[in-house]
Motif scaffolding. Sequence first.
Motif, short mmCIF file in Angstrom:
data_model
loop_
_atom_site.label_atom_id
_atom_site.label_comp_id
_atom_site.label_asym_id
_atom_site.label_seq_id
_atom_site.Cartn_x
_atom_site.Cartn_y
_atom_site.Cartn_z
N GLU A 31 12.82 -36.77 -8.93
CA GLU A 31 12.64 -38.18 -9.24
C GLU A 31 12.41 -38.42 -10.74
O GLU A 31 13.06 -39.28 -11.34
CB GLU A 31 11.48 -38.75 -8.41
CG GLU A 31 11.37 -40.25 -8.47
CD GLU A 31 10.32 -40.74 -7.50
OE1 GLU A 31 9.25 -41.15 -7.97
OE2 GLU A 31 10.58 -40.70 -6.28
N PRO A 32 11.51 -37.64 -11.38
CA PRO A 32 11.38 -37.83 -12.83
C PRO A 32 12.65 -37.45 -13.60
O PRO A 32 12.96 -38.09 -14.61
CB PRO A 32 10.22 -36.89 -13.21
CG PRO A 32 9.48 -36.65 -11.94
CD PRO A 32 10.50 -36.74 -10.85
N VAL A 34 15.67 -37.94 -12.76
CA VAL A 34 16.54 -39.12 -12.70
C VAL A 34 16.05 -40.16 -13.71
O VAL A 34 16.83 -40.72 -14.47
CB VAL A 34 16.57 -39.70 -11.27
CG1 VAL A 34 17.27 -41.06 -11.24
CG2 VAL A 34 17.25 -38.74 -10.31
N GLN A 35 14.74 -40.37 -13.74
CA GLN A 35 14.17 -41.36 -14.67
C GLN A 35 14.39 -40.96 -16.12
O GLN A 35 14.57 -41.81 -16.98
CB GLN A 35 12.67 -41.53 -14.40
CG GLN A 35 12.36 -42.15 -13.07
CD GLN A 35 10.88 -42.10 -12.73
OE1 GLN A 35 10.07 -41.55 -13.46
NE2 GLN A 35 10.52 -42.69 -11.60
N TYR A 36 14.39 -39.66 -16.40
CA TYR A 36 14.59 -39.19 -17.77
C TYR A 36 16.06 -39.14 -18.16
O TYR A 36 16.39 -38.86 -19.31
CB TYR A 36 14.00 -37.78 -17.96
CG TYR A 36 12.55 -37.64 -17.60
CD1 TYR A 36 11.65 -38.68 -17.73
CD2 TYR A 36 12.07 -36.42 -17.14
CE1 TYR A 36 10.32 -38.53 -17.39
CE2 TYR A 36 10.73 -36.26 -16.81
CZ TYR A 36 9.86 -37.32 -16.93
OH TYR A 36 8.54 -37.16 -16.60
N SER A 90 8.19 -41.78 -21.98
CA SER A 90 7.40 -41.69 -20.76
C SER A 90 6.10 -40.94 -21.08
O SER A 90 5.85 -39.85 -20.57
CB SER A 90 8.18 -40.99 -19.66
OG SER A 90 7.44 -40.96 -18.47
N THR A 93 3.79 -39.22 -18.56
CA THR A 93 4.20 -38.01 -17.82
C THR A 93 4.40 -36.80 -18.72
O THR A 93 4.78 -35.74 -18.23
CB THR A 93 5.49 -38.26 -17.02
OG1 THR A 93 6.55 -38.57 -17.93
CG2 THR A 93 5.32 -39.38 -16.01
#
Length: 114
Positions: A31-32, A34-36, A90, A93
């Motif tokens: 999931e992270p 994808v966000q990155y 981000s 994180t």
Amino acid sequence: MSITVVVTILTAVWVGFSGLSLMRRAQFVVEPLVQYGVPRSWWTPLALAKLAGAAGLLIGLAVPVIGLLAGAGLVLYFLGAVVTVLRVRSYKTVAFPLLYLAPVTATLVLGLTA
């Protein structure tokens, strides 16, 4: 058992867990990514790099040069992860790749001073 051996084993297990989690496409890992903006086509090679690094740390207990090379590679890997997280701002994180970078760096330093 020396502190170097203990730290190396724990670090290898920690990095290996991360590699296996990425190979299994665990949601908390992908999931992270994808966000990155990390392309899905990179996920398997990144997982394999982590697994190879973890194995290299363990092999390094018998063949020190392999451990040093694996440690250096993992430091570069997790520095890249920190840069990736910071690139997308981000900041909340950024601690996650640092949780891997710190023990990998410690393992490399212990290997260099052994």
